[in-house]
Scaffold this motif. Structure first.
Motif, PDB file in Angstrom:
ATOM      1  N   SER A  27       0.862  -1.174   0.000  1.00  0.00           N
ATOM      2  CA  SER A  27       0.000   0.000   0.000  1.00  0.00           C
ATOM      3  C   SER A  27       0.897   1.223   0.000  1.00  0.00           C
ATOM      4  O   SER A  27       1.915   1.245   0.697  1.00  0.00           O
ATOM      5  N   THR A  28       0.573   2.224  -0.806  1.00  0.00           N
ATOM      6  CA  THR A  28       1.450   3.379  -0.915  1.00  0.00           C
ATOM      7  C   THR A  28       0.768   4.642  -0.420  1.00  0.00           C
ATOM      8  O   THR A  28      -0.425   4.836  -0.594  1.00  0.00           O
ATOM      9  N   TYR A  29       1.563   5.481   0.202  1.00  0.00           N
ATOM     10  CA  TYR A  29       1.083   6.744   0.759  1.00  0.00           C
ATOM     11  C   TYR A  29       2.037   7.856   0.368  1.00  0.00           C
ATOM     12  O   TYR A  29       3.242   7.637   0.227  1.00  0.00           O
ATOM     13  N   LYS A  30       1.497   9.027   0.214  1.00  0.00           N
ATOM     14  CA  LYS A  30       2.331  10.211   0.102  1.00  0.00           C
ATOM     15  C   LYS A  30       1.622  11.350   0.806  1.00  0.00           C
ATOM     16  O   LYS A  30       0.389  11.432   0.823  1.00  0.00           O
ATOM     17  N   MET A  31       2.420  12.196   1.397  1.00  0.00           N
ATOM     18  CA  MET A  31       1.879  13.242   2.250  1.00  0.00           C
ATOM     19  C   MET A  31       1.662  14.560   1.528  1.00  0.00           C
ATOM     20  O   MET A  31       1.283  15.554   2.126  1.00  0.00           O
ATOM     21  N   LYS A  32       1.865  14.554   0.216  1.00  0.00           N
ATOM     22  CA  LYS A  32       1.570  15.754  -0.577  1.00  0.00           C
ATOM     23  C   LYS A  32       1.220  15.335  -1.987  1.00  0.00           C
ATOM     24  O   LYS A  32       1.893  14.494  -2.575  1.00  0.00           O
ATOM     25  N   GLY A  33       0.167  15.929  -2.525  1.00  0.00           N
ATOM     26  CA  GLY A  33      -0.236  15.658  -3.895  1.00  0.00           C
ATOM     27  C   GLY A  33      -1.020  14.382  -4.011  1.00  0.00           C
ATOM     28  O   GLY A  33      -1.133  13.591  -3.078  1.00  0.00           O
ATOM     29  N   GLY A  34      -1.606  14.165  -5.176  1.00  0.00           N
ATOM     30  CA  GLY A  34      -2.386  12.963  -5.375  1.00  0.00           C
ATOM     31  C   GLY A  34      -3.274  13.071  -6.585  1.00  0.00           C
ATOM     32  O   GLY A  34      -3.296  14.081  -7.300  1.00  0.00           O
ATOM     33  N   THR A  35      -4.051  12.014  -6.804  1.00  0.00           N
ATOM     34  CA  THR A  35      -4.902  11.930  -7.983  1.00  0.00           C
ATOM     35  C   THR A  35      -5.852  13.108  -8.082  1.00  0.00           C
ATOM     36  O   THR A  35      -6.137  13.613  -9.161  1.00  0.00           O
ATOM     37  N   PHE A  36      -6.372  13.575  -6.951  1.00  0.00           N
ATOM     38  CA  PHE A  36      -7.363  14.632  -6.952  1.00  0.00           C
ATOM     39  C   PHE A  36      -6.775  15.981  -6.557  1.00  0.00           C
ATOM     40  O   PHE A  36      -7.493  16.880  -6.129  1.00  0.00           O
TER      41      PHE A  36
END
Length: 329
Positions: free
Chosen positions: A108-117
């Motif tokens: 499972s991947t996470y990022k704390m800035k930016g994204g699909t939406f």
């Protein structure tokens, strides 16, 4: 034996901060909360099992307090520390190295800035846990109430040991939340598979676990409560804004996904000693029969049965009915 729960917050004195959205900031939150502590808060009592190259680390829970010794493994997707770079997380029963995990969960991947939406920074994090398990939740600064979530997601997941029903169960270290079904997932995680699986949506396989056979086989599990999945998917504008007192809460049970109905083709599971219908219970996670709280602030804490509980808000313009106990599991 119930274990004491500690809640760590981004706004605690001395708490680690997510200011740019780099993998190192995300990973440092877990180092401080699980292992090192900060300010006047002691850590949960986990250990760093192995730390590899840049932004690679494996944590292990506390065997001395009844933990299974399972591993929580994180590494930056590209081996760097860029703003908005994803962090891959997995759980496993036994860690050999970062490319060799025994009885592993999906990635499972996470990022704390930016994204699909077009999500901005997610700096307002919580870690709620014990020496054996924890929940991680975070949100953007403009997500100030349940109503402000609307159809936006926010990263949330569980890592650690579920409460076992079978005393000999050693395969109980899981990842729950942030991936759709049982495949590796590359989008930012959301609450949809914590709150959503219990309240808002239809049941589906949401945990990859392992049977009690030797050697174990992987199997599919889902989390359910006494009210039935989807039973509290309330969008009624009056009901969702109410703030009722909680009179009854259901634990969250981990079910064998292939035993969801009484059927001859699944009869073998009902008497199975190695792959039973009900495998365990999610620690500290409850669904209430009462719903509402749409206008309450994030994060909303309520006293229920003389113990404090954090509301795990629903998305999708719905009422909320999921709670995390903040005192003991």
């Amino acid at each position: 034996m119930a274990l004491p729960v500690t809640m760590y917050r981004w706004d605690d004195p001395g708490a680690p901060q997510i200011t740019e959205g780099r993998p190192s900031e995300f990973i440092n939150v877990f180092k401080k909360c699980l292992v090192e502590g900060y300010g006047d808060k002691q850590p949960l009592g986990w250990q760093i099992q192995f730390e590899g190259a840049l932004n690679q680390v494996s944590f292990v829970n506390d065997i001395a307090t009844g933990g299974s010794g399972g591993s929580y493994v994180l590494k930056s997707e590209n081996g760097a520390d860029e703003i908005g770079e994803k962090v891959i997380i997995q759980c496993c029963q036994s860690f050999v190295d970062f490319d060799n995990l025994v009885q592993a969960s999906p990635k499972s991947t996470y990022k704390m800035k930016g994204g699909t939406f077009g999500y901005d920074l997610f700096p307002e994090w919580l870690v709620i846990g014990t020496s054996n398990a924890f929940y991680f939740i975070t949100k953007m600064t403009n997500q100030t109430s349940v109503s402000s979530l609307n159809y936006l997601y926010y990263p949330a997941f569980f890592v650690g040991d579920f409460d076992k029903i079978i005393p000999s169960d050693q395969n109980r270290f899981i990842l729950f939340g942030g991936y759709n079904g049982l495949n590796d997932h590359t989008n930012p995680g959301s609450s949809e598979y914590l709150s959503g699986q219990l309240v808002d949506s239809g049941s589906s396989s949401s945990i990859k676990g392992y049977t009690l056979e030797s050697p174990p086989n992987f199997w599919f599990f889902t989390v359910r409560n006494l009210f039935g999945v989807g039973g509290n998917s309330i969008k009624n504008d009056t009901a969702k804004r109410e703030t009722p007192e909680i009179t009854f809460m259901s634990p969250s049970y981990i079910f064998n996904s292939y035993s969801d109905t009484h059927h001859e083709t699944r009869a073998v599971n009902y008497n199975s000693a190695t792959n039973p219908v009900v495998r365990g219970i999610m620690p500290g996670l409850f669904a209430s029969q009462e719903v509402g709280y749409f206008n309450e602030p994030l994060y909303f804490i309520k006293s229920i049965n003389n113990q404090l509980h954090l509301n795990l808000p629903s998305t999708g313009d719905r009422a909320s009915a999921v709670w995390i106990n903040l005192e003991q599991w």
